[in-house]
Structure formats: structure tokens, C-alpha cells
Design an enzyme around this catalytic site. Structure first.
Site, mmCIF file in Angstrom:
data_model
loop_
_atom_site.group_PDB
_atom_site.id
_atom_site.type_symbol
_atom_site.label_atom_id
_atom_site.label_comp_id
_atom_site.label_asym_id
_atom_site.label_seq_id
_atom_site.Cartn_x
_atom_site.Cartn_y
_atom_site.Cartn_z
ATOM 1 N N GLU A 1 -13.074 73.298 -21.524
ATOM 2 C CA GLU A 1 -12.588 72.923 -22.741
ATOM 3 C C GLU A 1 -12.342 71.420 -21.936
ATOM 4 O OE1 GLU A 1 -9.190 71.003 -22.071
ATOM 5 O OE2 GLU A 1 -8.713 72.139 -19.802
ATOM 6 N N CYS B 1 -4.021 67.846 -16.175
ATOM 7 C CA CYS B 1 -5.324 67.602 -16.139
ATOM 8 C C CYS B 1 -5.363 66.675 -14.892
ATOM 9 C CB CYS B 1 -6.188 67.244 -16.993
ATOM 10 S SG CYS B 1 -5.777 68.004 -18.199
#
Length: 440
Positions: free
Chosen positions: A151, A263
Site C-alpha cells: 500500500e 510508516c
């Protein structure tokens, strides 16, 4: 097309809701019964603009359902996405226990050919790891394919990123799996989104390389900003001119207190670990990690310099600070590794008192700070009787504050604008003792 998504966290919920928006029938699975019950009631566990509307619409139209029954979800669907958490271990490696468990659960319920898709951010080699786990449990006769489909969702813009992606990466070992994945994303043909078809390992590497490079851009412009302060240059004009170069581009050239979130910190550490475990030192990534942590601490030194206070034990006793912005970026409630955590902790360690406000992250902030800080209901309440205002996150509502009112509410007019959202000359003209990041 019928799809199951294991995990209803940030990636899983966005993936499931957006695939349902494309007209597919999606079952989202989680072992957390309370979370599933909330989702069934329409309560979204994360703040992500537009997500609540898409979830509500597709639940109402019968395309999106929630369950804790992983066995039925696997048996009743052709494609099974694994979208569980992969937090960092102490050595920087990705913790794959939840991925492994999902693989075991899938293996125990295979009743025909399935495409198992790693959507979680996982180290290179995880696809083969999942494949081996499933094969060891299900045996040689059961047919399945494992696919890597990383993703690229930005928190705060995840719905748009999923519906209008820059690219779709599919790492697979069979033409059958590739064809099915193209069918899953067939709606993107209308948007002419490019597909990148690779082997599994390359797809896994693409995710880490992309995030590490973006983290590098953020860290680089922060270093440039720091140097600008020494030499008398303006980082905004430097960044603007850099961004005009087509080889560089303007995105992620915004100086500030360092990156955070779910992230960049995790993925840079994981990439560094992957390199070390393969006998290679990824020097640039290692430096990015180090410099980013230093940047957060540097902001505290900047605040002390603004207030002409020497850094020592108890240096801030009797001083109260207003912190605007706790989430690591706007349009999210995510505080994971947010610069605000480091900054507030350091201020508290030096004896300061802290008022804080964020439009969405107040509940999460209480998990980090408990009763150590004062939680305020708005910007103007937060600045009352404070000695310094620190802007940490650039929420839109902080961009046009009534600065004359702000000044009148404060004990001392010190302003540390760590996101450079106000003009230095205007703030100084209003009587603020002002500092920013890398500007004249």
C-alpha cells in the site's frame, strides 16, 4: 469478486472500504470483538477524512461486512488480504507474529484455490515465508498463490490515494494470480493508473525503498534548513527553487521538527535491519534515522534559545508552554512517533508545565502523557497564561489564528513556529519573540 481483509486497522479498513466502493463484496475480519462491534454500529476507530462516509454507504448497500469469524471469511472468498500490524522490534526488524498467525489461520481453512495478498508492509522474503507456512499446514495438494501488493496510503489522504493511486504494484509468481489481482483493481483502468508487475521480492522492496526515499527528502531539507540558520539563507526559497527542478520535485521539501507516524520510522528501521541481516550497511538510511531523531531534540534547543534559557536540570521550572498540534501530521489522530512526543517529554523533563491542543489527537495523547499535561478544548484556551507557544502540527485551523488575541492571552510573547506557517516579519511586528525552522 468476493474479498476478505484480515485486519481492520488503518490499512485494512481503508482497503476493505475502498474495494467495496468499487462494487466488490468485502468481508473485514478482526480478532478484536469490541472493534468489530463498533464497526457494525458505524463507529470508525481511526480519524481519516471521508472514510466514515464510504464505510456507512457500503455497509448500507450490503457490500461491506465485519466479522470475527476468520474461518468463514477465508472459505467464502477468493482473495484474502493480510493487512495486520507489523510493528518494530527492538532491533529495528518488523515483528511478523500477526502476519504468521494470519497465514496459519488461512491455511487451516483453505477449501479451494485462493489468492493470499500481503498488504501489510513486510520485509523482503515475507511472501515466501507466508507461502511456506501455508504449505506446511495445508499440504502439497491445496492450490493457492501468495501475492505482494504493497500500500502507498498517506494518512489524511488515504481514501483518495486508494481510489486514485500513482501506481499499483503486484508481485506474483503465476499468471493466474496476476489476472485475478488485475480484476480486483479493474476500476483503475478507467483512471489509467499504471500497473507494475514484478516478482514478490521486488514488490516488497519497492515499498521500503519508496518510504525510505521520502524520509530522506524530509530529512535532507531539515538539514538544509538547519544550515540556512547558520549562513543567513531562507530555506523556503531554497526549497522552492529546488522543487522547480524536474529531477527533484517540490513534494516533501517542507522543513520542520522531523517525521513521525506509522510508516517512515518503522520502515526505515526495517530497511536498515534487512540490509544488516544481509551483510550490507545502508549508510544513507542509517543516517536518516539518526538525523531525524536529532531534529526532534534540536527543536527543544531552538525553544530554549528563543527564550534565552540555558539547558540544565530544572531550567524550565515555573514556565508554562502551549503546544498546538499533537498528531504527527494534519488530518489524522495518529501520534505514533510524533515529534510532539519528544518535544513535550523534553520540556517536562526540564520542569515545564504544558498545555496542549489538537483537533483530533487528544484521546490518543492521553495514552502517551496521562495526567502529566493539561488538555485544552481549543487554541485560545491552550495559550492562556503561557510563556511560549509552540506550533508542532500544521492543522489548517492554526494557519489563521488571531495572533493579537493570542499575544494578549499569553504571559510572554514567545512563539516557536516549527512548521513555518507564519511570516517572521509579521510576527515580529506584532511584538512576538519569534523563531521558525531555517528562515531569516
Amino acid at each position: 469478486m468476493r474479498i476478505a481483509v484480515i485486519g481492520t486497522g488503518y490499512v485494512g479498513l481503508v482497503t476493505g472500504a475502498c474495494l467495496a466502493e468499487f462494487g466488490m463484496f468485502v468481508t473485514c475480519v478482526d480478532i478484536d470483538e469490541k472493534k468489530i462491534e463498533k464497526l457494525k454500529r458505524g463507529e470508525i476507530p481511526i480519524y481519516e477524512p471521508g472514510l466514515d462516509d464510504i464505510v456507512a454507504k457500503n455497509v448500507k448497500e450490503g457490500r461491506l461486512t465485519f466479522t470475527t469469524n476468520i474461518a468463514e471469511a477465508v472459505k467464502n472468498n477468493l482473495v484474502v488480504f493480510i493487512a495486520v500490524g507489523t510493528p518494530s522490534c527492538e532491533d529495528g526488524s518488523a515483528d511478523l507474529r500477526y502476519v504468521d498467525q494470519a497465514a496459519r489461520d488461512i491455511a487451516q481453512n483453505l477449501n479451494g484455490y485462493k489468492v493470499i495478498v500481503n498488504k501489510s508492509t513486510v520485509p523482503v522474503g515475507t511472501g515466501q515465508r507466508v507461502k511456506n507456512i501455508i504449505r506446511s499446514i495445508a499440504g502439497e495438494k491445496v492450490r493457492f498463490d501468495v501475492v505482494s501488493n504493497p500500500e502507498f496510503l498517506r494518512e489524511g489522504a488515504a481514501v483518495n490515494d486508494f481510489l486514485r493511486p500513482d501506481r499499483i504494484v503486484i508481485g506474483a509468481e503465476s499468471e493466474e494470480a496476476i489476472a485475478i489481482m488485475k480484476d480486483v483493481y479493474s476500476a483503475h483502468y478507467l483512471n489509467e493508473a499504471p500497473f507494475v508487475i514484478t516478482n514478490i521480492e521486488t514488490a516488497e522492496m519497492i515499498k521500503y525503498a519508496s518510504n525510505a526515499f521520502l524520509a530522506l527528502k524530509v530529512t535532507f531539507i531539515n538539514e538544509v534548513a538547519n544550515l540556512c540558520e547558520y549562513v543567513g539563507a531562507d530555506v523556503h526559497k531554497v526549497a522552492k527553487a529546488m522543487g522547480m527542478d524536474g529531477r527533484i520535485g517540490p513534494k516533501f521539501l517542507h522543513p520542520g521538527p522531523g517525521y513521525g507516524g506509522s510508516c517512515f520510522p518503522k520502515d526505515t528501521r526495517a530497511l536498515s535491519y534487512i540490509a544488516r541481516s544481509n551483510g550490507y550497511t545502508f549508510q544513507i538510511v542509517d543516517t536518516v534515522i539518526k538525523v531525524n531523531e536529532e531534529q526532534k531534540l534540536r527543536m527543544v534547543d531552538k525553544i530554549l534559545k528563543l527564550m534565552n534559557i540555558e539547558k540544565k536540570d530544572g531550567a524550565l521550572e515555573g514556565f508554562r508552554f502551549a503546544i498546538l498540534g499533537l498528531a504527527f501530521k494534519p488530518n489524522t489522530d495518529d501520534m505514533r512517533e510524533s515529534p510532539s512526543i519528544t518535544i513535550i517529554d523534553e520540556l517536562l523533563n526540564l520542569g515545564a508545565e504544558v498545555n496542549a491542543f489538537d483537533p483530533e489527537a487528544m484521546a490518543n495523547a492521553k495514552e502517551f502523557f496521562g495526567d502529566k499535561i493539561c488538555y485544552c478544548k481549543g487554541e485560545y484556551e491552550a495559550v492562556k497564561e503561557t510563556d511560549c507557544l509552540v506550533i508542532v502540527t500544521e492543522w489548517n485551523q492554526f494557519r489563521k489564528l488571531d495572533m493579537e488575541k493570542i499575544k494578549s492571552l499569553m504571559r510572554k510573547a514567545n512563539l516557536a513556529d516549527l512548521r513555518n506557517i507564519y511570516e517572521p516579519s509579521k510576527m515580529k511586528a506584532l511584538g512576538f519573540n519569534y523563531t521558525s525552522v531555517g528562515r531569516l
